[in-house]
Design a protein around this motif. Structure first.
Motif, PDB file in Angstrom:
ATOM      1  N   GLN A 108       0.824  -1.169   0.000  1.00 51.58           N
ATOM      2  CA  GLN A 108       0.000   0.000   0.000  1.00 51.58           C
ATOM      3  C   GLN A 108       0.878   1.246   0.000  1.00 51.58           C
ATOM      4  OE1 GLN A 108      -2.377  -0.097   3.539  1.00 51.58           O
ATOM      5  NE2 GLN A 108      -0.612   0.016   4.898  1.00 51.58           N
ATOM      6  N   VAL A 109       0.355   2.291  -0.592  1.00 44.03           N
ATOM      7  CA  VAL A 109       1.080   3.547  -0.677  1.00 44.03           C
ATOM      8  C   VAL A 109       0.926   4.303   0.637  1.00 44.03           C
ATOM      9  CG1 VAL A 109       1.283   5.742  -1.878  1.00 44.03           C
ATOM     10  CG2 VAL A 109       0.773   3.655  -3.159  1.00 44.03           C
ATOM     11  N   GLN A 110       2.041   4.820   1.117  1.00 39.58           N
ATOM     12  CA  GLN A 110       2.030   5.647   2.316  1.00 39.58           C
ATOM     13  C   GLN A 110       2.663   6.994   2.001  1.00 39.58           C
ATOM     14  OE1 GLN A 110       3.967   3.387   5.415  1.00 39.58           O
ATOM     15  NE2 GLN A 110       2.156   2.122   5.754  1.00 39.58           N
ATOM     16  N   LEU A 111       2.048   8.044   2.503  1.00 40.91           N
ATOM     17  CA  LEU A 111       2.504   9.404   2.263  1.00 40.91           C
ATOM     18  C   LEU A 111       2.636  10.124   3.594  1.00 40.91           C
ATOM     19  CD1 LEU A 111      -0.029  10.225  -0.598  1.00 40.91           C
ATOM     20  CD2 LEU A 111       2.357   9.532  -0.897  1.00 40.91           C
ATOM     21  N   VAL A 112       3.724  10.849   3.758  1.00 37.82           N
ATOM     22  CA  VAL A 112       3.973  11.595   4.980  1.00 37.82           C
ATOM     23  C   VAL A 112       4.353  13.018   4.615  1.00 37.82           C
ATOM     24  CG1 VAL A 112       5.309  11.769   7.093  1.00 37.82           C
ATOM     25  CG2 VAL A 112       4.698   9.523   6.195  1.00 37.82           C
ATOM     26  N   GLU A 113       3.552  13.978   5.071  1.00 31.99           N
ATOM     27  CA  GLU A 113       3.836  15.388   4.828  1.00 31.99           C
ATOM     28  C   GLU A 113       4.638  15.974   5.988  1.00 31.99           C
ATOM     29  OE1 GLU A 113      -0.593  14.856   3.495  1.00 31.99           O
ATOM     30  OE2 GLU A 113       0.672  14.213   5.173  1.00 31.99           O
ATOM     31  N   SER A 114       5.395  17.002   5.678  1.00 31.02           N
ATOM     32  CA  SER A 114       6.115  17.743   6.696  1.00 31.02           C
ATOM     33  C   SER A 114       6.395  19.144   6.171  1.00 31.02           C
ATOM     34  CB  SER A 114       7.420  17.048   7.092  1.00 31.02           C
ATOM     35  OG  SER A 114       8.297  16.943   5.983  1.00 31.02           O
ATOM     36  N   GLY A 115       6.791  20.026   7.058  1.00 28.73           N
ATOM     37  CA  GLY A 115       7.205  21.360   6.660  1.00 28.73           C
ATOM     38  C   GLY A 115       6.210  22.468   6.942  1.00 28.73           C
ATOM     39  N   GLY A 116       5.035  22.132   7.433  1.00 27.17           N
ATOM     40  CA  GLY A 116       4.066  23.164   7.745  1.00 27.17           C
ATOM     41  C   GLY A 116       4.488  23.992   8.942  1.00 27.17           C
ATOM     42  N   GLY A 117       3.778  25.080   9.146  1.00 23.73           N
ATOM     43  CA  GLY A 117       4.081  25.957  10.257  1.00 23.73           C
ATOM     44  C   GLY A 117       3.325  27.255  10.147  1.00 23.73           C
ATOM     45  N   SER A 118       3.709  28.206  10.973  1.00 23.56           N
ATOM     46  CA  SER A 118       3.083  29.525  11.007  1.00 23.56           C
ATOM     47  C   SER A 118       4.066  30.574  10.522  1.00 23.56           C
ATOM     48  CB  SER A 118       2.619  29.862  12.423  1.00 23.56           C
ATOM     49  OG  SER A 118       1.640  28.946  12.880  1.00 23.56           O
ATOM     50  N   VAL A 119       3.621  31.390   9.584  1.00 26.36           N
ATOM     51  CA  VAL A 119       4.454  32.454   9.031  1.00 26.36           C
ATOM     52  C   VAL A 119       3.612  33.702   8.848  1.00 26.36           C
ATOM     53  CG1 VAL A 119       6.016  30.867   7.846  1.00 26.36           C
ATOM     54  CG2 VAL A 119       4.004  31.770   6.652  1.00 26.36           C
ATOM     55  N   GLN A 120       4.284  34.825   8.702  1.00 28.06           N
ATOM     56  CA  GLN A 120       3.603  36.070   8.391  1.00 28.06           C
ATOM     57  C   GLN A 120       3.390  36.200   6.896  1.00 28.06           C
ATOM     58  OE1 GLN A 120       6.097  39.081  10.248  1.00 28.06           O
ATOM     59  NE2 GLN A 120       4.732  39.136  12.013  1.00 28.06           N
ATOM     60  N   ALA A 121       2.409  37.000   6.526  1.00 23.35           N
ATOM     61  CA  ALA A 121       2.152  37.246   5.118  1.00 23.35           C
ATOM     62  C   ALA A 121       3.422  37.698   4.415  1.00 23.35           C
ATOM     63  CB  ALA A 121       1.056  38.286   4.959  1.00 23.35           C
ATOM     64  N   GLY A 122       3.646  37.145   3.235  1.00 28.08           N
ATOM     65  CA  GLY A 122       4.853  37.435   2.486  1.00 28.08           C
ATOM     66  C   GLY A 122       5.978  36.455   2.727  1.00 28.08           C
ATOM     67  N   GLY A 123       5.826  35.601   3.711  1.00 30.22           N
ATOM     68  CA  GLY A 123       6.846  34.628   4.034  1.00 30.22           C
ATOM     69  C   GLY A 123       6.789  33.409   3.140  1.00 30.22           C
ATOM     70  N   SER A 124       7.664  32.443   3.439  1.00 26.39           N
ATOM     71  CA  SER A 124       7.793  31.245   2.623  1.00 26.39           C
ATOM     72  C   SER A 124       7.840  29.998   3.489  1.00 26.39           C
ATOM     73  CB  SER A 124       9.073  31.298   1.779  1.00 26.39           C
ATOM     74  OG  SER A 124       9.064  32.394   0.875  1.00 26.39           O
ATOM     75  N   LEU A 125       7.388  28.902   2.916  1.00 32.63           N
ATOM     76  CA  LEU A 125       7.492  27.587   3.509  1.00 32.63           C
ATOM     77  C   LEU A 125       7.746  26.583   2.406  1.00 32.63           C
ATOM     78  CD1 LEU A 125       4.498  27.464   6.033  1.00 32.63           C
ATOM     79  CD2 LEU A 125       6.924  27.454   6.644  1.00 32.63           C
ATOM     80  N   ARG A 126       8.398  25.487   2.744  1.00 30.61           N
ATOM     81  CA  ARG A 126       8.551  24.384   1.815  1.00 30.61           C
ATOM     82  C   ARG A 126       7.984  23.125   2.443  1.00 30.61           C
ATOM     83  NH1 ARG A 126      13.912  21.515  -0.805  1.00 30.61           N
ATOM     84  NH2 ARG A 126      14.056  20.700   1.338  1.00 30.61           N
ATOM     85  N   LEU A 127       6.974  22.571   1.821  1.00 30.98           N
ATOM     86  CA  LEU A 127       6.362  21.344   2.268  1.00 30.98           C
ATOM     87  C   LEU A 127       7.000  20.155   1.564  1.00 30.98           C
ATOM     88  CD1 LEU A 127       2.579  22.336   2.220  1.00 30.98           C
ATOM     89  CD2 LEU A 127       4.300  22.741   4.004  1.00 30.98           C
ATOM     90  N   SER A 128       7.076  19.042   2.270  1.00 33.83           N
ATOM     91  CA  SER A 128       7.628  17.817   1.712  1.00 33.83           C
ATOM     92  C   SER A 128       6.604  16.703   1.808  1.00 33.83           C
ATOM     93  CB  SER A 128       8.899  17.398   2.460  1.00 33.83           C
ATOM     94  OG  SER A 128       9.908  18.377   2.359  1.00 33.83           O
ATOM     95  N   CYS A 129       6.605  15.838   0.817  1.00 39.16           N
ATOM     96  CA  CYS A 129       5.749  14.660   0.794  1.00 39.16           C
ATOM     97  C   CYS A 129       6.621  13.463   0.474  1.00 39.16           C
ATOM     98  CB  CYS A 129       4.634  14.823  -0.241  1.00 39.16           C
ATOM     99  SG  CYS A 129       3.600  13.361  -0.460  1.00 39.16           S
ATOM    100  N   ALA A 130       6.855  12.632   1.461  1.00 38.51           N
ATOM    101  CA  ALA A 130       7.652  11.423   1.282  1.00 38.51           C
ATOM    102  C   ALA A 130       6.727  10.253   0.997  1.00 38.51           C
ATOM    103  CB  ALA A 130       8.492  11.153   2.523  1.00 38.51           C
ATOM    104  N   ALA A 131       6.970   9.577  -0.104  1.00 39.15           N
ATOM    105  CA  ALA A 131       6.110   8.490  -0.545  1.00 39.15           C
ATOM    106  C   ALA A 131       6.835   7.156  -0.466  1.00 39.15           C
ATOM    107  CB  ALA A 131       5.631   8.734  -1.977  1.00 39.15           C
ATOM    108  N   SER A 132       6.079   6.108  -0.171  1.00 39.33           N
ATOM    109  CA  SER A 132       6.624   4.760  -0.137  1.00 39.33           C
ATOM    110  C   SER A 132       5.526   3.764  -0.470  1.00 39.33           C
ATOM    111  CB  SER A 132       7.227   4.439   1.233  1.00 39.33           C
ATOM    112  OG  SER A 132       6.238   4.475   2.246  1.00 39.33           O
TER     113      SER A 132
END
Length: 124
Positions: free
Chosen positions: A1-25
């Protein structure tokens, strides 16, 4: 079965940046779709971006074009979502999802496997 795990979320101010990751197996297809979706309280789940791993074709919702970039690292079996110039309207739970086939339109019902989500909060 496929498993997916997200990471990288958080709280930022407007104009900021985030990078989310999705690890699949656990996937069995060499080429497939990975989509990023988001859902805010009281709103329907909507597609954000998707990528076809068999060629790298990418697709974006109009609301994020020019600000978000989806990419893949095949060696790590990971798909990323780089989010720049974040807005309060981007606040949502973000999910990555897997679709076995090659058409990567961002319809939630098309994606069979889903991660648990990672929260993104953008304050003004």
């Amino acid at each position: 079965q496929v498993q997916l795990v997200e990471s990288g979320g958080g709280s930022v101010q407007a104009g900021g940046s985030l990078r989310l990751s999705c690890a699949a197996s656990g996937y069995t297809s060499s080429s497939h779709c990975i989509g990023w979706f988001r859902q805010a309280p009281g709103k329907e789940r909507e597609g954000v971006a998707s990528i076809y791993t068999g060629g790298g074709s990418t697709y974006y919702a109009d609301s994020v074009k020019g600000r978000f970039t989806i990419s893949q690292d095949n060696a790590k079996n990971t798909v990323y979502l780089q989010m720049n110039s974040l807005k309060p309207d981007d606040t949502a739970m973000y999910y990555c999802a897997y679709r076995q086939y090659a058409s990567c339109a961002m319809f939630p019902a098309w994606y069979r496997y889903w991660g648990q989500g990672t929260q993104v909060t953008v304050s003004s």
